[in-house]
Structures are given as C-alpha cells and as structure tokens.
Design a protein around this motif. Structure first.
Motif, PDB file in Angstrom:
ATOM      1  N   VAL A   3       0.858  -1.183   0.000  1.00 30.30           N
ATOM      2  CA  VAL A   3       0.000   0.000   0.000  1.00 30.30           C
ATOM      3  C   VAL A   3       0.897   1.237   0.000  1.00 30.30           C
ATOM      4  CG1 VAL A   3      -1.829   1.245   1.188  1.00 30.30           C
ATOM      5  CG2 VAL A   3      -1.730  -1.261   1.333  1.00 30.30           C
ATOM      6  N   ALA A   4       0.666   2.107  -0.962  1.00 33.38           N
ATOM      7  CA  ALA A   4       1.436   3.350  -1.030  1.00 33.38           C
ATOM      8  C   ALA A   4       0.725   4.396  -0.176  1.00 33.38           C
ATOM      9  CB  ALA A   4       1.560   3.829  -2.470  1.00 33.38           C
ATOM     10  N   VAL A   5       1.252   4.627   1.019  1.00 29.31           N
ATOM     11  CA  VAL A   5       0.623   5.536   1.989  1.00 29.31           C
ATOM     12  C   VAL A   5       1.330   6.886   1.978  1.00 29.31           C
ATOM     13  CG1 VAL A   5      -0.050   5.863   4.396  1.00 29.31           C
ATOM     14  CG2 VAL A   5       0.068   3.558   3.439  1.00 29.31           C
ATOM     15  N   TYR A   6       0.566   7.943   1.798  1.00 30.68           N
ATOM     16  CA  TYR A   6       1.145   9.282   1.872  1.00 30.68           C
ATOM     17  C   TYR A   6       1.225   9.687   3.336  1.00 30.68           C
ATOM     18  CZ  TYR A   6       1.909  14.277   1.306  1.00 30.68           C
ATOM     19  OH  TYR A   6       2.434  15.542   1.387  1.00 30.68           O
ATOM     20  N   ARG A   7       2.455   9.742   3.860  1.00 34.21           N
ATOM     21  CA  ARG A   7       2.671  10.128   5.249  1.00 34.21           C
ATOM     22  C   ARG A   7       2.575  11.644   5.344  1.00 34.21           C
ATOM     23  NH1 ARG A   7       4.244   6.248   8.483  1.00 34.21           N
ATOM     24  NH2 ARG A   7       2.726   7.393   9.720  1.00 34.21           N
ATOM     25  N   SER A   8       1.464  12.106   5.896  1.00 31.64           N
ATOM     26  CA  SER A   8       1.114  13.523   5.859  1.00 31.64           C
ATOM     27  C   SER A   8       2.107  14.433   6.585  1.00 31.64           C
ATOM     28  CB  SER A   8      -0.287  13.727   6.429  1.00 31.64           C
ATOM     29  OG  SER A   8      -0.388  13.146   7.722  1.00 31.64           O
ATOM     30  N   LYS A   9       2.671  13.956   7.686  1.00 31.00           N
ATOM     31  CA  LYS A   9       3.608  14.797   8.429  1.00 31.00           C
ATOM     32  C   LYS A   9       4.948  14.931   7.717  1.00 31.00           C
ATOM     33  CE  LYS A   9       1.629  13.859  12.998  1.00 31.00           C
ATOM     34  NZ  LYS A   9       1.859  13.274  14.355  1.00 31.00           N
ATOM     35  N   GLU A  10       5.448  13.816   7.207  1.00 30.79           N
ATOM     36  CA  GLU A  10       6.746  13.826   6.525  1.00 30.79           C
ATOM     37  C   GLU A  10       6.635  14.238   5.065  1.00 30.79           C
ATOM     38  OE1 GLU A  10       5.495  11.211   8.052  1.00 30.79           O
ATOM     39  OE2 GLU A  10       6.811  10.565   9.685  1.00 30.79           O
ATOM     40  N   LEU A  57      -4.609  13.289  -4.001  1.00 32.98           N
ATOM     41  CA  LEU A  57      -3.444  12.605  -3.466  1.00 32.98           C
ATOM     42  C   LEU A  57      -2.237  12.848  -4.362  1.00 32.98           C
ATOM     43  CD1 LEU A  57      -4.806   9.091  -2.422  1.00 32.98           C
ATOM     44  CD2 LEU A  57      -3.773  10.776  -0.911  1.00 32.98           C
ATOM     45  N   PRO A  58      -1.040  12.882  -3.764  1.00 31.92           N
ATOM     46  CA  PRO A  58       0.164  12.995  -4.591  1.00 31.92           C
ATOM     47  C   PRO A  58       0.258  11.793  -5.531  1.00 31.92           C
ATOM     48  CG  PRO A  58       0.654  13.399  -2.282  1.00 31.92           C
ATOM     49  CD  PRO A  58      -0.741  12.869  -2.333  1.00 31.92           C
ATOM     50  N   LYS A  59       0.864  11.985  -6.678  1.00 29.58           N
ATOM     51  CA  LYS A  59       1.007  10.917  -7.652  1.00 29.58           C
ATOM     52  C   LYS A  59       1.741   9.726  -7.037  1.00 29.58           C
ATOM     53  CE  LYS A  59       2.658   9.932 -12.322  1.00 29.58           C
ATOM     54  NZ  LYS A  59       3.364  10.476 -13.527  1.00 29.58           N
ATOM     55  N   GLY A  60       1.168   8.539  -7.209  1.00 30.85           N
ATOM     56  CA  GLY A  60       1.794   7.328  -6.699  1.00 30.85           C
ATOM     57  C   GLY A  60       1.257   6.859  -5.370  1.00 30.85           C
ATOM     58  N   ALA A  61       0.420   7.676  -4.709  1.00 31.06           N
ATOM     59  CA  ALA A  61      -0.133   7.295  -3.402  1.00 31.06           C
ATOM     60  C   ALA A  61      -1.505   6.657  -3.562  1.00 31.06           C
ATOM     61  CB  ALA A  61      -0.228   8.508  -2.487  1.00 31.06           C
ATOM     62  N   ASN A  62      -1.791   5.668  -2.742  1.00 34.49           N
ATOM     63  CA  ASN A  62      -3.111   5.027  -2.724  1.00 34.49           C
ATOM     64  C   ASN A  62      -4.034   5.653  -1.690  1.00 34.49           C
ATOM     65  OD1 ASN A  62      -1.204   2.068  -3.034  1.00 34.49           O
ATOM     66  ND2 ASN A  62      -2.435   2.909  -4.698  1.00 34.49           N
TER      67      ASN A  62
END
Length: 342
Positions: free
Chosen positions: A61-68, A120-125
């Motif tokens: 799962v490609a997770v966009y880590r919002s803080k980082e 979502l940023p490209k590449g994130a699920n």
C-alpha cells in the motif's frame, strides 16, 4: 594348504571391511536425523505456496505520510495492523479488534481496486489521516503507547493475523466498509448521510452504545458564532430552530432556523458537532447543544462492536449485524487482480 589359509584370511578381512564402511558412514545420520532433514526440505518447498494460499500475493500500500510529506510503501497486512492500532483502542475485546481488522482490510482492498485517488500525490493510494484510514507506524506506536507497546501490538497483531486474507463482500464485490465510534442507539442509512445508497449499509438498532463514554456530548457556543457559522439570524422570541424531519437512524434530517432550512449534516459540520442527533437550547447570549453519538453513524459502531464482543458475539456475527447481507470472503482473487495490473 598352509599358504592358502593366510590368503583366505586376508580376503575375508577385506570383505568384512567393505561391508562395514557404508554402515559406519551412515551411523551419524540416524533415522531420526534423516527424518528431520527430509521434513525441513519439505517445509522449505511448501512455504512459498502456503503463503500464497493463505495470504494471497504480496501487495503493498502506497501511503502518503502527511507529516513527513512522503510516500511509504507498506505490506498490506502490516498496513492493516497500523490502521487497527490507530482506529480502535487495544483495550477493546479481541473479537471487536478482529471485526475492525476486517473493515480495515476491506477498505484498502476496495481502494486499491478502484485506483482513483482523489487529492493525493502521484503514486499514493491513501493518506494516513481520517480522509481515508488513520495509520500509525511501529515507531509512532512505540512513542504513543510507551511501556504498553509490547502487549498492545501483540494483541492487535493477533487480531489481524486471525482474519488474514479475509474481506467483506456483497454481490461478490468488496463493500464500503465504513465505521464510526458511537451511535445514538441506531446506525444510519448510507443515503441519509451520503449521496450513495448501499443495500448493506442500512439502519440497525445499536443499544449497546448507550454505555459508551462518547454517547453524550455537550457544546456551548455564543449566539453570534452560531449565527455566523450557519448564516442565520435567530428570532427575537428566544427560540433556536425547529426539527422538520429525522432520518431512519433517528438523527436530524432537516431543521428550520427562522425560515432557513438546513440539513442535519450541514449543521454538524459547520458547528463541529460530534453527531447529527442534536438538540439545543438558548441561554442568554449562548446556545447549549447536546448531541448523542459520535461520528457519521454509517456502518459498524466501534463501541457497539466492543460491547457485542463482551456479550460473547464473534467477529463474524458482529460484522454481519452491522453490514446487512454481507459475506466474509477470501481476498486472494481481488489481490491477484492488483498484481496483474502491475
């Protein structure tokens, strides 16, 4: 004859040695050791196939880590562990945690299959926020839980592994596995809160929620703030508004405030209320708002699930109560589709 006897003795000795050598060489590898060796070889041959059968193909799962502000690729089952840890207290009953694991896995499998990430940023699920499902990494959980980390992660991991490879389906498709904290005594029809109607997201009684610490909530705001946020002007008679209709889940559907009609969801969101089941009273220049329940009310009630588990209900009984007509199915066929896409 005397010369022949030594020769016969020598030949006899060599014959015995030839017979003994294979036996001596085999002695260290007794039957038990040979059995163990063969068993290990069989295990090594079976492991890859066993994993594929039980858990399906390897999916990340490609997770966009919002803080980082970065994308992290996480193995699906590890992701489910991080979601359950973030979304439900580890203190809850094991069967409730299993039910939560099912909803988390179903949600992400459906999300991956749809492959239509919004904002979502490209590449994130998905993100790691309430926009999708909250996710915490092991490092985050260690900081959050401190000395309780070991027993909590062990319990949640067990719940996830107990349901490994399982998702909820309706008509052979993964469902919209929505959930929330606490109902007002009833769950809500999906179309009463969102636009889409789903046959498995229908209102059911959830009387257990009355024991939830989040069942009642009270908020006090000024008349000026109330008017500004809702874009209304309160009448001079001291009244606030009249509830015109309620939803199947006994929440406010439409309310009228001095001639202006508003949806219950709109009021909840603009005033940041915990639920759309609200009442209010005006006291001077303030308005006291009392709500019942916590969350949108659609799908599985987490506290309801926990109290059901306390009464002896199993995770499959819990999910089939809150999601009407669903089945617990293997995720393998759906995960295979994902690997084919790649």
């Amino acid at each position: 004859m005397k010369r022949i006897k030594p020769l016969i003795a020598l030949l006899s000795f060599l014959f015995v040695v030839v017979l003994l050598i294979p036996t001596v060489l085999v002695i260290p590898f007794n039957d038990g050791e040979v059995g163990k060796l063969a068993e290990e070889l069989r295990k090594q041959e079976k492991v890859p196939n066993a994993k594929a059968t039980e858990n399906g193909p390897a999916v990340e799962v490609a997770v966009y880590r919002s803080k980082e502000k970065r994308i992290e690729r996480i193995p699906l089952e590890q992701y489910v562990i991080g979601v359950v840890a973030a979304e439900m207290p580890a203190e809850f009953e094991m069967e409730a945690l299993k039910a939560q694991a099912l909803t988390a896995r179903t949600y992400i499998v459906k999300q991956l299959l749809n492959d239509q990430p919004i904002s979502l940023p490209k590449g994130a699920n998905v993100t790691d926020t309430v926009m999708h499902q909250v996710y915490y990494s092991n490092d985050e959980l260690k900081r959050l839980w401190g000395s309780d980390y070991e027993w909590k992660i062990k319990k949640i991991t067990e719940a996830v592994q107990s349901t490994s490879g399982q998702i909820l389906t309706y008509d052979n498709k993964p469902i919209e596995a929505s959930f929330f904290s606490t109902s007002n005594g009833f769950t809500e029809n999906s179309e009463a809160y969102w636009q889409n109607e789903f046959p498995y997201l229908k209102s059911v009684a959830s009387p257990w929620d009355k024991r939830s610490p989040k069942f009642y909530h009270q908020k006090v705001i000024s008349v000026a703030e109330f008017e500004r946020k809702l874009g209304v002007k309160l009448p001079q008679d001291g009244s606030v508004g009249v509830i015109l209709s309620r939803t199947p889940g006994k929440r406010v559907d439409v309310v009228e405030i001095n001639g202006k009609k508003l949806k219950g969801r709109e009021v909840r969101e603009k005033l940041d209320l915990t639920s759309t089941d609200f009442t209010w009273v005006r006291k001077g220049d303030q308005i006291v708002i009392t709500t019942k329940g916590y969350g949108h009310g659609v799908g599985m009630s987490q506290y309801g699930a926990n109290f059901m588990a306390k009464e002896g209900k199993t995770y499959d009984q819990i999910v089939k109560y809150y999601y009407r007509g669903v089945k617990i199915s293997s995720a393998t066929a759906f995960l295979n589709k994902l690997t084919v896409k790649k």
